[in-house]
Design a protein around this motif. Structure first.
Motif, PDB file in Angstrom:
ATOM      1  N   GLY A  81      21.240  92.716  90.709  1.00 18.84           N
ATOM      2  CA  GLY A  81      21.546  91.649  91.643  1.00 18.84           C
ATOM      3  C   GLY A  81      20.638  91.659  92.844  1.00 18.84           C
ATOM      4  N   VAL A  82      20.634  90.546  93.583  1.00 18.28           N
ATOM      5  CA  VAL A  82      19.882  90.419  94.827  1.00 18.28           C
ATOM      6  C   VAL A  82      20.799  89.787  95.860  1.00 18.28           C
ATOM      7  CG1 VAL A  82      17.931  89.351  96.001  1.00 18.28           C
ATOM      8  CG2 VAL A  82      17.654  90.206  93.668  1.00 18.28           C
ATOM      9  N   ALA A  83      21.058  90.511  96.958  1.00 21.41           N
ATOM     10  CA  ALA A  83      21.850  89.982  98.063  1.00 21.41           C
ATOM     11  C   ALA A  83      20.941  89.178  98.978  1.00 21.41           C
ATOM     12  CB  ALA A  83      22.496  91.131  98.830  1.00 21.41           C
ATOM     13  N   ARG A  84      21.333  87.935  99.284  1.00 22.60           N
ATOM     14  CA  ARG A  84      20.470  87.054 100.071  1.00 22.60           C
ATOM     15  C   ARG A  84      21.086  86.589 101.373  1.00 22.60           C
ATOM     16  NH1 ARG A  84      16.208  84.376  97.914  1.00 22.60           N
ATOM     17  NH2 ARG A  84      15.919  83.869 100.117  1.00 22.60           N
ATOM     18  N   GLY A  85      22.417  86.447 101.431  1.00 25.52           N
ATOM     19  CA  GLY A  85      23.060  85.939 102.628  1.00 25.52           C
ATOM     20  C   GLY A  85      24.077  86.912 103.173  1.00 25.52           C
ATOM     21  N   LEU A  86      24.182  87.000 104.520  1.00 29.24           N
ATOM     22  CA  LEU A  86      25.110  87.912 105.176  1.00 29.24           C
ATOM     23  C   LEU A  86      25.753  87.185 106.348  1.00 29.24           C
ATOM     24  CD1 LEU A  86      26.282  90.775 105.696  1.00 29.24           C
ATOM     25  CD2 LEU A  86      24.225  91.227 107.074  1.00 29.24           C
ATOM     26  N   SER A  87      27.086  87.188 106.392  1.00 27.55           N
ATOM     27  CA  SER A  87      27.795  86.528 107.488  1.00 27.55           C
ATOM     28  C   SER A  87      28.098  87.521 108.595  1.00 27.55           C
ATOM     29  CB  SER A  87      29.093  85.901 106.974  1.00 27.55           C
ATOM     30  OG  SER A  87      30.062  86.905 106.722  1.00 27.55           O
ATOM     31  N   ASN A  88      28.545  87.003 109.735  1.00 26.98           N
ATOM     32  CA  ASN A  88      28.872  87.865 110.858  1.00 26.98           C
ATOM     33  C   ASN A  88      30.132  88.683 110.637  1.00 26.98           C
ATOM     34  OD1 ASN A  88      26.732  87.578 112.681  1.00 26.98           O
ATOM     35  ND2 ASN A  88      27.545  85.649 113.464  1.00 26.98           N
ATOM     36  N   ASN A  89      30.924  88.355 109.624  1.00 26.77           N
ATOM     37  CA  ASN A  89      32.082  89.186 109.301  1.00 26.77           C
ATOM     38  C   ASN A  89      31.836  90.090 108.102  1.00 26.77           C
ATOM     39  OD1 ASN A  89      32.176  87.206 107.367  1.00 26.77           O
ATOM     40  ND2 ASN A  89      34.026  86.223 108.158  1.00 26.77           N
ATOM     41  N   GLY A  90      30.566  90.273 107.751  1.00 28.85           N
ATOM     42  CA  GLY A  90      30.195  91.264 106.746  1.00 28.85           C
ATOM     43  C   GLY A  90      30.338  90.827 105.315  1.00 28.85           C
ATOM     44  N   GLU A  91      30.501  89.538 105.059  1.00 31.43           N
ATOM     45  CA  GLU A  91      30.548  89.049 103.685  1.00 31.43           C
ATOM     46  C   GLU A  91      29.135  88.716 103.212  1.00 31.43           C
ATOM     47  OE1 GLU A  91      35.035  87.201 103.550  1.00 31.43           O
ATOM     48  OE2 GLU A  91      33.366  85.828 103.884  1.00 31.43           O
ATOM     49  N   VAL A  92      28.901  88.890 101.907  1.00 31.04           N
ATOM     50  CA  VAL A  92      27.560  88.792 101.338  1.00 31.04           C
ATOM     51  C   VAL A  92      27.546  87.777 100.207  1.00 31.04           C
ATOM     52  CG1 VAL A  92      25.716  90.079 100.177  1.00 31.04           C
ATOM     53  CG2 VAL A  92      27.134  91.216 101.902  1.00 31.04           C
ATOM     54  N   ALA A  93      26.444  87.050 100.075  1.00 31.05           N
ATOM     55  CA  ALA A  93      26.240  86.137  98.950  1.00 31.05           C
ATOM     56  C   ALA A  93      24.898  86.437  98.309  1.00 31.05           C
ATOM     57  CB  ALA A  93      26.285  84.682  99.409  1.00 31.05           C
ATOM     58  N   GLY A  94      24.802  86.193  97.006  1.00 35.64           N
ATOM     59  CA  GLY A  94      23.546  86.437  96.315  1.00 35.64           C
ATOM     60  C   GLY A  94      23.622  86.009  94.872  1.00 35.64           C
ATOM     61  N   ARG A  95      22.827  86.681  94.052  1.00 31.75           N
ATOM     62  CA  ARG A  95      22.846  86.400  92.618  1.00 31.75           C
ATOM     63  C   ARG A  95      22.939  87.710  91.871  1.00 31.75           C
ATOM     64  NH1 ARG A  95      18.207  88.665  90.031  1.00 31.75           N
ATOM     65  NH2 ARG A  95      16.284  88.266  91.179  1.00 31.75           N
ATOM     66  N   SER A  96      23.597  87.685  90.708  1.00 27.82           N
ATOM     67  CA  SER A  96      23.821  88.901  89.949  1.00 27.82           C
ATOM     68  C   SER A  96      23.896  88.569  88.472  1.00 27.82           C
ATOM     69  CB  SER A  96      25.124  89.573  90.403  1.00 27.82           C
ATOM     70  OG  SER A  96      25.348  90.765  89.692  1.00 27.82           O
ATOM     71  N   GLY A  97      23.480  89.528  87.654  1.00 24.30           N
ATOM     72  CA  GLY A  97      23.514  89.341  86.208  1.00 24.30           C
ATOM     73  C   GLY A  97      22.444  90.168  85.551  1.00 24.30           C
ATOM     74  N   SER A  98      21.868  89.639  84.498  1.00 24.34           N
ATOM     75  CA  SER A  98      20.846  90.374  83.764  1.00 24.34           C
ATOM     76  C   SER A  98      19.554  90.401  84.547  1.00 24.34           C
ATOM     77  CB  SER A  98      20.610  89.733  82.393  1.00 24.34           C
ATOM     78  OG  SER A  98      20.192  88.387  82.537  1.00 24.34           O
ATOM     79  N   LEU A  99      18.799  91.498  84.392  1.00 25.14           N
ATOM     80  CA  LEU A  99      17.522  91.623  85.086  1.00 25.14           C
ATOM     81  C   LEU A  99      16.523  90.584  84.603  1.00 25.14           C
ATOM     82  CD1 LEU A  99      15.747  93.240  87.065  1.00 25.14           C
ATOM     83  CD2 LEU A  99      15.144  94.726  85.152  1.00 25.14           C
ATOM     84  N   HIS A 100      16.522  90.329  83.317  1.00 22.97           N
ATOM     85  CA  HIS A 100      15.608  89.339  82.738  1.00 22.97           C
ATOM     86  C   HIS A 100      16.412  88.328  81.925  1.00 22.97           C
ATOM     87  CE1 HIS A 100      12.349  91.951  83.921  1.00 22.97           C
ATOM     88  NE2 HIS A 100      12.879  92.944  83.237  1.00 22.97           N
ATOM     89  N   GLY A 101      15.941  87.118  81.886  1.00 24.86           N
ATOM     90  CA  GLY A 101      16.585  86.100  81.056  1.00 24.86           C
ATOM     91  C   GLY A 101      17.664  85.343  81.786  1.00 24.86           C
ATOM     92  N   SER A 102      18.478  84.584  81.030  1.00 23.59           N
ATOM     93  CA  SER A 102      19.474  83.700  81.604  1.00 23.59           C
ATOM     94  C   SER A 102      20.776  84.452  81.834  1.00 23.59           C
ATOM     95  CB  SER A 102      19.696  82.510  80.678  1.00 23.59           C
ATOM     96  OG  SER A 102      20.163  82.954  79.414  1.00 23.59           O
TER      97      SER A 102
END
Length: 360
Positions: free
Chosen positions: A46-67
């Motif tokens: 996964g790659v974490a991309r967004g961080l809020s001021n209350n410590g919540e995180v958004a990103g993408r996660s799954g297989s390293l390669h492919g869909s």
């Protein structure tokens, strides 16, 4: 001079192409930071991309390669939660989250990529397109729910701002621009990004009280992009020229200044800034990549020097920093036993590991 779209994300692309996996949610207090490894969705990367001021995180996660990669939201009490995809889609990415838990990003559909906003109550919602376009991406959201990104079609790439009441509206480009992208927005509604042509683009600022402003480039460079802006109006990003990509900070009083690079590294990219003016990003060369933290008092520092010596991976990028000083970073394993963190070369095909760092 190389086109900016082939250089601007070169360093980040290197970071995202090299990465790893460990037991989730392990915390260790030492070296000034305690750390938590964020859990991943099935696939283990996964790659974490967004961080809020209350410590919540958004990103993408799954297989390293492919869909099969999905947007996710992580909270300390719920861990990683699958945001899923827009109707007809297979893959999605989340890139920003605000203090209300609203997440934005983009997902493919049956025809193209579309920007989305997600809430736990309402699920995933398609933000649509600018008139005549066929694709869109959301890049940032502020606490007022304003979303910025880009919409693409026959007229090129166009920056937008979206609100729940007003929908998607185009942001004015620089004169003659065929490529304009909004990359960051602060809580005052000031927007930053890049505007220009396929060859030359400049970092820009759309003030909430005025029009577009060209922020220029560092000396001897040709192109630039602004990635983030804080509520004090300080802007960070990267300027590109003969010597590669250089991280910058811009203020209205002092203009654009080079943040420097980690020792031995030739390229840098500033990705996020908090209200105190602390900056995170990535610095590297053709072999090694390191996450960095920059402040006015300490200058540029390797994130790997700020975590315990037995930290299990090489931190390759700092992707977000909130007003409490928490940092989201990604890392990878060292590829040979006995290598130290400062000199290690990392695997190029290992799952990416995500961390939330909190200063003690």
């Amino acid at each position: 001079m190389p086109a900016y779209n082939s250089r601007k994300w070169q360093l980040i692309a290197c970071v995202l192409a090299i990465a790893s996996h460990l037991t989730a949610d392990r915390t260790l207090a030492a070296g000034g930071y305690k750390w938590v490894e964020l859990g991943t969705l099935p696939g283990g990367s996964g790659v974490a991309r967004g961080l809020s001021n209350n410590g919540e995180v958004a990103g993408r996660s799954g297989s390293l390669h492919g869909s099969g990669t999905h947007a996710f939201v992580w909270t300390p009490d719920r861990n990683s939660e699958d945001i899923r995809v827009l109707p007809g889609g297979e893959d999605s990415r989340a890139v920003s989250i605000n203090t209300h838990g609203q997440v934005v990003g983009f997902s493919n559909t049956q025809t193209s990529l579309h920007a989305f906003i997600w809430t736990r109550q309402g699920g995933i919602q398609d933000l649509g397109l600018l008139a005549g376009d066929f694709g869109s991406k959301a890049n940032a959201i502020n606490d007022a729910g304003q979303v910025v990104g880009s919409s693409s079609g026959p007229r090129g790439i166009r920056a937008f701002i979206w609100t729940e009441g007003g929908g998607m509206q185009e942001l004015v480009p620089l004169p003659g621009a065929t490529y304009t992208e909004a990359l960051g927005v602060n809580n005052l509604g000031d927007v930053v990004g890049t505007s220009g042509t396929s060859q030359i683009r400049h970092a820009v600022l759309w003030s909430s009280t005025g029009g577009i402003e060209d922020l220029g480039v560092l000396p001897n460079d040709a192109s630039s992009a602004a990635n983030a802006i804080n509520d004090a109006g300080e802007v960070v990003g990267a300027s590109v020229g003969p010597y590669g990509s250089r991280a910058f900070i811009w203020t209205r009083s002092q203009g654009m200044h080079d943040l420097g690079a980690l020792a031995g590294m030739s390229e840098t990219e500033a990705l996020a800034i908090n209200k105190g003016g602390d900056v995170v990003g990535t610095s590297g060369d053709k072999v090694n990549v390191r996450g960095f933290l920059w402040s006015r008092t300490a200058g540029i520092q390797d994130l790997n020097a700020l975590v315990p010596k037995n930290f299990p991976v090489v931190l390759e990028g700092g992707f977000g920093i909130n007003d409490q000083g928490q940092i989201i970073a990604i890392g990878n394993i060292m590829n040979m036993p006995g290598q130290n963190r400062t000199g290690a070369q990392v695997h190029h095909s290992s799952p990416i590991r995500m961390f939330l760092l909190t200063h003690e």
